[in-house]
Write a protein that holds these residues in place. Structure first.
Motif, PDB file in Angstrom:
ATOM      1  N   THR A  27     -12.150  42.061 -30.501  1.00  0.00           N
ATOM      2  CA  THR A  27     -12.646  40.788 -31.023  1.00  0.00           C
ATOM      3  C   THR A  27     -11.528  40.024 -31.731  1.00  0.00           C
ATOM      4  O   THR A  27     -10.745  40.600 -32.490  1.00  0.00           O
ATOM      5  N   SER A  28     -11.455  38.707 -31.493  1.00  0.00           N
ATOM      6  CA  SER A  28     -10.449  37.876 -32.160  1.00  0.00           C
ATOM      7  C   SER A  28     -10.739  37.806 -33.651  1.00  0.00           C
ATOM      8  O   SER A  28     -11.900  37.765 -34.079  1.00  0.00           O
ATOM      9  N   ALA A  29      -9.663  37.802 -34.441  1.00  0.00           N
ATOM     10  CA  ALA A  29      -9.818  37.824 -35.880  1.00  0.00           C
ATOM     11  C   ALA A  29      -8.740  36.975 -36.533  1.00  0.00           C
ATOM     12  O   ALA A  29      -7.749  36.592 -35.905  1.00  0.00           O
ATOM     13  N   THR A  73      -2.697  34.645 -40.328  1.00  0.00           N
ATOM     14  CA  THR A  73      -2.465  34.443 -38.900  1.00  0.00           C
ATOM     15  C   THR A  73      -3.785  34.589 -38.161  1.00  0.00           C
ATOM     16  O   THR A  73      -4.668  35.355 -38.569  1.00  0.00           O
ATOM     17  N   ASP A  74      -3.909  33.815 -37.099  1.00  0.00           N
ATOM     18  CA  ASP A  74      -5.079  33.964 -36.231  1.00  0.00           C
ATOM     19  C   ASP A  74      -4.722  34.744 -34.963  1.00  0.00           C
ATOM     20  O   ASP A  74      -5.546  34.881 -34.066  1.00  0.00           O
ATOM     21  N   ASP A  75      -3.460  35.246 -34.920  1.00  0.00           N
ATOM     22  CA  ASP A  75      -3.043  36.101 -33.808  1.00  0.00           C
ATOM     23  C   ASP A  75      -3.397  37.546 -34.172  1.00  0.00           C
ATOM     24  O   ASP A  75      -2.531  38.370 -34.490  1.00  0.00           O
ATOM     25  N   ALA A  76      -4.675  37.845 -34.163  1.00  0.00           N
ATOM     26  CA  ALA A  76      -5.150  39.153 -34.595  1.00  0.00           C
ATOM     27  C   ALA A  76      -6.375  39.540 -33.778  1.00  0.00           C
ATOM     28  O   ALA A  76      -7.049  38.682 -33.195  1.00  0.00           O
ATOM     29  N   TYR A  77      -6.634  40.832 -33.759  1.00  0.00           N
ATOM     30  CA  TYR A  77      -7.787  41.335 -33.003  1.00  0.00           C
ATOM     31  C   TYR A  77      -8.271  42.631 -33.651  1.00  0.00           C
ATOM     32  O   TYR A  77      -7.542  43.301 -34.389  1.00  0.00           O
ATOM     33  N   VAL A  78      -9.514  42.971 -33.353  1.00  0.00           N
ATOM     34  CA  VAL A  78     -10.131  44.179 -33.886  1.00  0.00           C
ATOM     35  C   VAL A  78      -9.688  45.371 -33.041  1.00  0.00           C
ATOM     36  O   VAL A  78      -9.630  45.299 -31.810  1.00  0.00           O
ATOM     37  N   VAL A  99      -7.938  45.868 -38.067  1.00  0.00           N
ATOM     38  CA  VAL A  99      -7.544  44.579 -37.501  1.00  0.00           C
ATOM     39  C   VAL A  99      -6.038  44.612 -37.358  1.00  0.00           C
ATOM     40  O   VAL A  99      -5.317  44.841 -38.342  1.00  0.00           O
ATOM     41  N   VAL A 100      -5.564  44.433 -36.148  1.00  0.00           N
ATOM     42  CA  VAL A 100      -4.129  44.383 -35.887  1.00  0.00           C
ATOM     43  C   VAL A 100      -3.722  42.910 -35.838  1.00  0.00           C
ATOM     44  O   VAL A 100      -4.157  42.168 -34.949  1.00  0.00           O
ATOM     45  N   ALA A 101      -2.944  42.494 -36.823  1.00  0.00           N
ATOM     46  CA  ALA A 101      -2.534  41.089 -36.962  1.00  0.00           C
ATOM     47  C   ALA A 101      -1.033  40.982 -36.752  1.00  0.00           C
ATOM     48  O   ALA A 101      -0.258  41.742 -37.345  1.00  0.00           O
ATOM     49  N   ASN A 102      -0.634  40.040 -35.912  1.00  0.00           N
ATOM     50  CA  ASN A 102       0.791  39.830 -35.632  1.00  0.00           C
ATOM     51  C   ASN A 102       1.330  38.764 -36.581  1.00  0.00           C
ATOM     52  O   ASN A 102       1.074  37.565 -36.406  1.00  0.00           O
ATOM     53  N   PHE A 103       2.089  39.185 -37.589  1.00  0.00           N
ATOM     54  CA  PHE A 103       2.659  38.275 -38.571  1.00  0.00           C
ATOM     55  C   PHE A 103       4.121  38.007 -38.261  1.00  0.00           C
ATOM     56  O   PHE A 103       4.834  38.860 -37.712  1.00  0.00           O
ATOM     57  N   ARG A 104       4.568  36.796 -38.633  1.00  0.00           N
ATOM     58  CA  ARG A 104       5.986  36.466 -38.473  1.00  0.00           C
ATOM     59  C   ARG A 104       6.813  37.368 -39.391  1.00  0.00           C
ATOM     60  O   ARG A 104       6.386  37.752 -40.469  1.00  0.00           O
ATOM     61  N   GLU A 105       8.019  37.643 -38.936  1.00  0.00           N
ATOM     62  CA  GLU A 105       8.888  38.504 -39.736  1.00  0.00           C
ATOM     63  C   GLU A 105       9.211  37.874 -41.086  1.00  0.00           C
ATOM     64  O   GLU A 105       9.479  38.585 -42.059  1.00  0.00           O
ATOM     65  N   THR A 106       9.134  36.560 -41.171  1.00  0.00           N
ATOM     66  CA  THR A 106       9.400  35.894 -42.456  1.00  0.00           C
ATOM     67  C   THR A 106       8.252  36.072 -43.439  1.00  0.00           C
ATOM     68  O   THR A 106       8.398  35.787 -44.627  1.00  0.00           O
TER      69      THR A 106
END
Length: 352
Positions: free
Chosen positions: A335-337, A40-45, A248-255
């Motif tokens: 920072t975007s990650a 996922t690119d929905d992540a940040y430092v 890095v906190v990344a927001n992953f889909r529940e699937t």
């Protein structure tokens, strides 16, 4: 149709079949990759931060750091004017010295009072012995009066001596009680000494609190003040980022969270420099997010929207990834990650 005419057609079909086969293989690879290594690119430092506030109030007299400066654990961040707190400490120590002298004088006075009480007790014993002797003399003399062996005057003198001795015994007993009651102690002064010692400990702590030092390696941010500013425990001076541990906190889909748990390997890279890759491991997976719509409890009952979404969007849950080899020059809070999980590593670990 001759064999020469059919040959060109076969030649034309071979590239098309090869392209289709390659496309199928690539599609399978992408599907396998998507299933075993979601990204996922929905992540940040992210990094832990603290608001740096003083424990005591006062004027800032020394501020050796500047905004965005890196500091080491134990470095001086700022100093508050210590003079009022040092004066309070000196005053408390002086009170302790004076109290110790007062305790010494009181102990000597108590000792004198105790000696006097012992002396009076001895006088009581002496008076008791004299009274006992006078009573015995009277008891021996009175029976002799009837036989004429002693005169009435002698019996009267014996009675007078017995009464006088008893009166002296009563007086000595009263003096002994008064002397015992007059004996004081130093318990109250000792209790005051414990109180003064506690005040000294607090004053020493306040003097120590006038110097604020870094509790860990970090970086100073949001510094908007200088020497001369009045600081208090109610207002932060700046924020300190913990640079010892980066996430890095990344927001992953529940699937994508199947078999994802603490310890799952991960790889991340930052949008500020996509050429560098960093390894990491899942620290934790969030167990709750606030839904955008539906399912909210309102006055004890769940509220569910009447409309139906034809396309159901999977909920995203934050996955906290601990980065093992962060680059201090690149890692900045927010920072975007881009993050990729390696679920095959988790499965292999579970199989073992």
């Amino acid at each position: 149709m001759t064999d020469n005419a059919r040959a060109p057609r076969r030649t034309k079909r071979l590239p098309a079949a090869a392209i289709a086969l390659i496309a199928i293989v690539l599609l399978c690879i992408v599907a396998w990759r998507k299933d075993h290594a979601p990204n996922t690119d929905d992540a940040y430092v992210y990094a832990d931060t603290i608001n740096v506030v003083p424990e005591v109030s006062g004027r800032i007299v020394d501020l050796p750091v500047r905004d965005n400066q890196a500091v080491r654990k134990g470095d001086l961040l700022f100093r508050i004017d210590p003079r009022p707190y040092q004066a309070a400490l000196d005053q408390a120590r002086a009170r302790l010295v004076a109290l110790d002298k007062q305790i010494g004088l009181t102990e000597r006075s108590v000792n004198a009072q105790q000696y006097n009480a012992e002396s009076v007790k001895a006088a009581v014993e002496r008076a008791r012995a004299v009274a006992a002797q006078a009573a015995d003399t009277l008891h021996r003399t009175e029976p002799l009066l009837d036989h004429g062996y002693v005169s009435a005057e002698e019996v009267d003198r014996a009675r007078t001596a017995q009464r006088s001795a008893q009166a002296e015994l009563d007086a000595a007993t009263l003096q002994a009680q008064q002397a015992s009651a007059a004996v004081s102690g130093v318990d109250a002064l000792v209790a005051q000494r414990a109180e003064v010692e506690a005040q000294i400990a607090i004053a020493e702590l306040n003097v120590e609190f006038t110097e604020v030092r870094a509790p860990f390696d970090g970086r100073v941010v949001s510094l908007h003040t200088t020497v001369g500013q009045y600081a208090s425990p109610l207002k932060p001076i700046f924020t300190l980022i913990d640079t010892d541990h980066w996430y890095v906190v990344a927001n992953f889909r529940e699937t994508d969270l199947k078999n994802v748990r603490a310890g799952t390997p991960a790889n991340v890279y930052l949008m500020s420099d996509t050429s560098k890759r960093f390894s990491g491991v899942v620290d934790s997976v969030s167990y709750g997010v606030l839904p955008d719509d539906g399912g909210l409890v309102l006055e004890g009952l769940p509220r569910v929207q009447r409309s139906i979404n034809w396309v159901h969007i999977s909920q995203r849950f934050p996955v906290k990834i601990a980065v093992r080899n962060p680059d201090p020059a690149l890692f900045r809070l927010g920072t975007s990650a881009v993050a990729t999980l390696d679920r095959t590593g988790t499965l292999a670990g579970a199989a073992q």
